[in-house]
Enzyme design. Structure first.
Site, PDB file in Angstrom:
ATOM      1  NE  ARG A  36     -30.248 -23.352 -44.122  1.00 53.28           N
ATOM      2  CZ  ARG A  36     -29.260 -23.959 -44.753  1.00 53.28           C
ATOM      3  NH1 ARG A  36     -28.816 -23.483 -45.901  1.00 53.28           N
ATOM      4  NH2 ARG A  36     -28.725 -25.049 -44.278  1.00 53.28           N
ATOM      5  NE  ARG A  43     -32.374 -29.036 -44.552  1.00 54.27           N
ATOM      6  CZ  ARG A  43     -32.008 -27.967 -43.826  1.00 54.27           C
ATOM      7  NH1 ARG A  43     -31.495 -26.927 -44.416  1.00 54.27           N
ATOM      8  NH2 ARG A  43     -32.164 -27.964 -42.509  1.00 54.27           N
ATOM      9  CB  CYS A  54     -24.040  -2.584 -38.779  1.00 51.62           C
ATOM     10  SG  CYS A  54     -24.737  -1.211 -39.683  1.00 51.62           S
ATOM     11  CD  GLU A  78     -43.117 -34.214 -38.037  1.00 51.18           C
ATOM     12  OE1 GLU A  78     -44.076 -34.312 -37.268  1.00 51.18           O
ATOM     13  OE2 GLU A  78     -41.982 -33.902 -37.635  1.00 51.18           O
TER      14      GLU A  78
HETATM   15  C1  LIG Z   1     -37.625 -28.675 -38.526  1.00 48.95           C
HETATM   16  C2  LIG Z   1     -38.445 -29.885 -38.360  1.00 48.95           C
HETATM   17  C3  LIG Z   1     -38.834 -30.640 -39.469  1.00 48.95           C
HETATM   18  C4  LIG Z   1     -38.385 -30.334 -40.876  1.00 48.95           C
HETATM   19  O1  LIG Z   1     -37.016 -30.492 -41.007  1.00 48.95           O
HETATM   20  P1  LIG Z   1     -36.306 -30.452 -42.439  1.00 48.95           P
HETATM   21  O2  LIG Z   1     -34.861 -30.388 -42.115  1.00 48.95           O
HETATM   22  O3  LIG Z   1     -36.790 -29.218 -43.121  1.00 48.95           O
HETATM   23  O4  LIG Z   1     -36.693 -31.689 -43.154  1.00 48.95           O
HETATM   24  C5  LIG Z   1     -39.670 -31.713 -39.251  1.00 48.95           C
HETATM   25  N1  LIG Z   1     -40.098 -32.048 -38.011  1.00 48.95           N
HETATM   26  C6  LIG Z   1     -39.737 -31.347 -36.916  1.00 48.95           C
HETATM   27  C7  LIG Z   1     -40.244 -31.768 -35.582  1.00 48.95           C
HETATM   28  C8  LIG Z   1     -38.887 -30.255 -37.047  1.00 48.95           C
HETATM   29  O5  LIG Z   1     -38.500 -29.582 -35.956  1.00 48.95           O
END
Ligand SMILES: *Cc1c(COP(=O)(O)O)cnc(C)c1O
Length: 423
Positions: free
Chosen positions: A309, A274, A340, A271
């Site tokens: 970020r 990034r 601000c 999943e």
């Molecule tokens: C945020 C998240 C991701 C993605 O994380 P990355 O740091 O973008 O790779 C995948 N799975 C779950 C459950 C997340 O909360």
């Protein structure tokens, strides 16, 4: 030196049509990274990337990833709605959420998404609000510290997510009794990792747990979800991860743990957000002020409402000045937005080429968790998102917000009475 995927000439051409600030995404780069990821795990027959929608929730981006064979990972009702509207359905969608509201489970079940349960008590909760599906994934939290060799990556014991190991065992028994036929196992133990060892170490932990669960409960997991967490080189000196090497290392662990246990047909899922999108999006802004007091400041037309970020985590985002990429970094600036809030700084004490008002600044690696974390503090409006297509053309994939959008949830008359002169 960190390169951008767009030239000064191209940026000026885009700005004639779309004023700064805006996000720009690189279709070619996105496709290349998605293909590299799929290739790295092509040894696993069931492999699939479920792109984390929260990283870049734009339907045009999701479509590109869909064309590359990816599914999506959603964390909320609106992300599920977006995924469905973008053409994903059923097992294309993973629903990995926590502290989940009942209506989100109901909707996820209705559209056939694979539900990834965050807690033992969610078994009953889901059963009561939506009924249990035949396929369920459970999120694992091993507790303690998660270390690779001796380096501590994170502390799962302090994280709010997941089942304990014993709860997984109990949960599998209960779920089976209630008619669940197919199981998945998931864990996310460290974020933005810059080492090829993260996925292999996580995989070993998950694979061993899956084998133990099979021995203890008789239920074999059919898929293991390694989730997100592979990082990107935000700083010029960072060493990028090698996704082919990561794929090979995970394959070794798979061959050592799963195959001998008779689980050699287990599918692997990821999943990643990034890793897939981060480097392929940037925030483009214009320097509109130059201010010298105790320090030297460059004020941009973008602010932390566009990219949170740096203000939130002190995160580093590389900055280049369009057309001055090769110039000597002979000046030192704090690069700020207009909020601000004194933490509204994209860079602090950053060495950059001398900047003049009108210069275009490119804030790198903002393709994931960038636009998506935007907010409206100080009444600031979210900017547009643009896609640089493979053929060099540019497409608006989300228009910039207007004051009408900002006020859409209020009932107030007279708001726009004096606006005509500004338009
Ligand atoms: C945020 C998240 C991701 C993605 O994380 P990355 O740091 O973008 O790779 C995948 N799975 C779950 C459950 C997340 O909360």
């Amino acid at each position: 030196m960190k390169k951008t995927f767009v030239s000064k000439e191209k940026i000026e051409e885009i700005i004639k049509q779309y004023p700064t600030p805006f996000y720009l995404y690189d279709e070619k780069g996105i496709r290349e990274t998605a293909r590299a990821l799929l290739k790295a795990f092509s040894w696993n027959a069931g492999f699939r990337e479920y792109f984390a929608v929260k990283a870049t929730p734009n339907p045009a981006i999701l479509k590109i990833l869909q064309e590359e064979g990816c599914g999506v990972d959603c964390s909320s009702l609106t992300e599920l709605m977006l995924a469905k509207a973008a053409g994903f359905s059923g097992r294309d969608i993973m629903f990995s959420s926590n502290a989940t509201p009942a209506e989100e489970f109901v909707y996820a079940k209705k559209i056939g998404a694979v539900i990834n349960l965050d807690d033992f008590t969610h078994i009953d909760f889901l059963e009561r609000c939506a009924g249990l599906p035949e396929t369920i994934c459970c999120r694992f939290n091993p507790g303690g510290e998660f270390a690779i060799h001796t380096a501590i990556m994170d502390k799962p014991e302090d994280a709010k997510y997941g089942f304990t190991k014993e709860q997984l065992k109990e949960g599998f028994f209960v779920l089976r009794e209630k008619g669940v036929r197919e199981f998945g196992l998931h864990a996310f133990l460290a974020s933005n990792t810059l080492t090829n060892e993260y996925y292999p170490a996580l995989a070993a932990e998950l694979f061993k747990t899956a084998v133990w669960l099979k021995e203890e409960t008789g239920a074999a997991v059919s898929f293991i979800n390694l989730s997100g967490g592979i990082g990107i080189p935000y700083r010029p000196e960072d060493k990028p991860n090698d996704i082919m090497e990561i794929g090979r290392l995970v394959k070794d662990v798979y061959g050592r743990i799963l195959t001998p246990a008779g689980m050699g047909n287990t599918a692997l899922f990821t999943e990643l957000g990034r890793f897939v999108l981060g480097p392929h999006g940037c925030l483009v802004a214009t320097a509109i002020h130059k201010k010298n007091i105790y320090k030297n400041y460059i004020g941009l037309d973008a602010c932390a409402a566009n990219l949170l970020r740096p203000a939130m985590y002190g995160a580093y985002h590389h900055i280049t000045v369009a057309g001055k990429e090769n110039g000597p970094a002979s000046a030192v600036y704090d690069v700020t937005g207009s909020l601000c809030e004194n933490n509204d700084k994209f860079a602090i004490d950053r060495k950059l080429p001398p900047i003049e008002p009108g210069d275009r600044l490119i804030i790198h690696d903002a393709g994931a968790h960038g636009f998506a974390m935007g907010y409206n503090y100080n009444g600031k409006l979210r900017c547009a998102e643009l896609l640089l297509r493979g053929d060099g053309s540019v497409r608006l994939i989300r228009r910039a917000e207007t004051p009408e959008d900002y006020f859409a949830t209020l009932k107030l008359s007279g708001l726009f009475d004096d606006m005509e002169s500004l338009r």
